[in-house]
Design an enzyme around this catalytic site. Structure first.
Site, PDB file in Angstrom:
ATOM      1  CG  ASP A 193       1.627  -1.649  -7.414  1.00  0.00           C
ATOM      2  OD1 ASP A 193       1.006  -0.902  -6.635  1.00  0.00           O
ATOM      3  OD2 ASP A 193       2.453  -2.491  -7.021  1.00  0.00           O
TER       4      ASP A 193
ATOM      5  CE  LYS B 299      -1.082   1.205  -3.595  1.00  0.00           C
ATOM      6  NZ  LYS B 299      -0.538   0.113  -2.785  1.00  0.00           N
TER       7      LYS B 299
HETATM    8  C1  S3P Z   1       3.492  -4.449  -2.465  1.00  0.00           C
HETATM    9  C2  S3P Z   1       2.169  -4.477  -2.134  1.00  0.00           C
HETATM   10  C3  S3P Z   1       1.174  -3.537  -2.704  1.00  0.00           C
HETATM   11  C4  S3P Z   1       1.736  -2.730  -3.853  1.00  0.00           C
HETATM   12  C5  S3P Z   1       3.130  -2.283  -3.613  1.00  0.00           C
HETATM   13  C6  S3P Z   1       4.043  -3.466  -3.392  1.00  0.00           C
HETATM   14  C7  S3P Z   1       4.369  -5.465  -1.883  1.00  0.00           C
HETATM   15  O1  S3P Z   1       0.720  -2.692  -1.699  1.00  0.00           O
HETATM   16  O2  S3P Z   1       0.900  -1.642  -4.151  1.00  0.00           O
HETATM   17  O3  S3P Z   1       3.614  -1.532  -4.714  1.00  0.00           O
HETATM   18  O4  S3P Z   1       5.450  -5.725  -2.438  1.00  0.00           O
HETATM   19  O5  S3P Z   1       3.982  -6.042  -0.855  1.00  0.00           O
HETATM   20  P1  S3P Z   1      -0.330  -3.171  -0.588  1.00  0.00           P
HETATM   21  O6  S3P Z   1       0.375  -3.435   0.644  1.00  0.00           O
HETATM   22  O7  S3P Z   1      -1.256  -2.023  -0.461  1.00  0.00           O
HETATM   23  O8  S3P Z   1      -0.991  -4.417  -1.084  1.00  0.00           O
END
Ligand code: S3P
Length: 440
Positions: free
Chosen positions: A316, A343
């Protein structure tokens, strides 16, 4: 809403950025299905976490808002939720949608999960596929996107052992949350360790769980016991200031009480690889999560290749890393970051376009970019309704020679309410422009 950022020179002082978004979501979700009342402090009152909170109040969970950042949630137990009055709108929040798909697919009533234009473009089969294997009945659009319709799983859920093709905390958490309702032991294996906040918090709520890097397993049918939670400051929000201070000689900034979970500290490692001057003090554990104060001093950064597992530990924060690369001497190569393409926006393209608009030479690649550090003039850039692109480009104004106007910044509210005020308090010069005409 646009930001107008006048060139600024240094960041100085001490900041406590708002609470961690991932932990705030999970605190609300687990407190809602626990037995008893949980007191949450340091909650992030950003739009994403408020969407999670509204989802549960809409299903009959009583939540007292003691202050902006303090909540008392009266849990209703695993089967105490009531059918919502209509579709649950999760706004911009991918975490809400993917985790709730797992948590809610065993409920005995139908639920529709929807969201805004960005959320309804993001891939959801990564969670509906394993949940379907567990017996959940979830439909997506033809292209595998939201809205998601969850029908009661008549025969109940069954445990699976799932090998996730992507290292993703959202996939892992969705499967584990569904696993609480499944018969048997649910196991999840991932190619690399993703953030482990769900595992830590499930344990805090009394769930027995086996977990190590890249693996998590739990037995279905366990009840959750209410617990009090202190949410640390979000390292993902701190990251903008870490980068801003690191790239401006003369800066000295301390970020207090930041979550330092090792699955999230890639930004510190990346900045150190680029030769930033960073120290960590007051390390301690709060509510099962490591926390500390980060001090950063400005200097000249040097380009490097950034690839491998550190990218996942900073996924992120990569938009801010693009800005650090634009300020470093030499060419920085970013690889293994293909997840950035799915994203809130395609962050590789959004960041490359924004940096190019300021005169930086940046080349997008399938899983990253090549960025040549150099002088940034000012200009108009598009945040593409992506909060982290907006805040990263605001930080770029510390090195820009002219003002930067950043278009489409409203979504900063999803993760960092108060960003402009906090940024201005330590040296940035940001102004919000409302109702501005479209710039050609
Ligand atoms: C998150 C996991 C991440 C991250 C997202 C928040 C979470 O994504 O990029 O902003 O709170 O579980 P991923 O599921 O791709 O790891």
């Amino acid at each position: 809403m646009d930001y107008l950022c006048q060139p600024a020179r240094t960041l100085r002082g001490c900041l406590r950025v708002p609470g961690d978004k991932s932990i705030s979501h999970r605190a609300v979700m687990l407190a809602a299905i626990a037995d008893g009342s949980s007191h949450i402090r340091g909650f992030l009152p950003g739009e994403d976490c408020l969407a999670t909170l509204r989802a549960f109040t809409g299903m009959g969970v009583e939540a007292e808002r003691l202050s902006d950042t303090e909540l008392r949630i009266h849990g209703v137990g695993r089967y105490g939720l009531k059918p919502p009055a209509g579709p649950i709108d999760l706004g911009n929040s991918g975490t809400s949608m993917r985790l709730l798909a797992g948590l809610l697919c065993a409920q005995p009533f139908a639920i529709t999960l929807t969201g805004d234009a960005s959320l309804t473009r993001r891939p959801m089969r990564r969670v509906t596929e394993p949940l379907g294997q567990m017996g959940a009945r979830i439909t997506t659009s033809e292209t595998g996107t939201a809205p998601l319709t969850l029908q009661p799983a008549d025969a109940g859920l069954r445990a699976i052992r799932y090998h996730s093709p992507v290292a993703s905390a959202q996939i892992k958490s969705a499967v584990l949350l569904a696993g609480l309702y499944a018969e048997g032991r649910t196991e999840l294996v991932e190619p690399e360790a993703s953030r482990d906040h769900s595992e830590r918090m499930l344990r805090a709520f009394g769930v027995e769980l086996e977990a190590h890097a890249g693996f998590a397993a739990l037995e279905g049918g366990q009840e959750l016991r209410a617990v009090d939670i202190d949410v640390p400051s979000d390292i993902s929000s701190a990251a903008f200031f870490l980068v801003g201070a690191a790239v401006t000689p003369g800066s000295e900034l301390t970020l207090q009480n930041v979550g330092l979970n090792p699955t999230r500290t890639g930004i510190i490692d990346i900045l150190r690889t680029l030769k930033a001057d960073i120290d960590i003090a007051n390390e301690r554990t709060v509510g099962g999560e490591p926390v500390g104060d980060i001090r950063v001093r400005g200097g000249e950064l040097k380009a490097a290749t950034i690839s491998g597992s550190v990218v996942g530990r900073a996924i992120d924060e990569m938009p801010a890393v693009f800005v650090a690369a634009a300020c470093a001497t030499g060419e920085t190569i970013i690889r293994d970051a293909a997840e950035l393409r799915v994203k809130e926006s395609d962050r590789i393209q959004s960041m490359v376009d924004a940096l190019r608009a300021l005169g930086i030479s940046a080349v997008p690649e399938a899983d990253g970019a090549r960025i040549l550090g150099g002088r940034m003039h000012g200009g108009v850039v598009d945040a593409c309704d992506d909060h982290r692109v907006a805040m990263s480009m605001a930080i770029a104004s510390l090195r820009a020679e002219q003002p930067i106007r950043i278009r489409h910044c409203d979504n900063v509210q999803t993760s960092f309410p108060g960003f402009v005020e906090m940024a201005n308090a330590v040296g940035l010069e940001l102004r919000v422009l409302n109702d501005c005409p479209e710039v050609a």
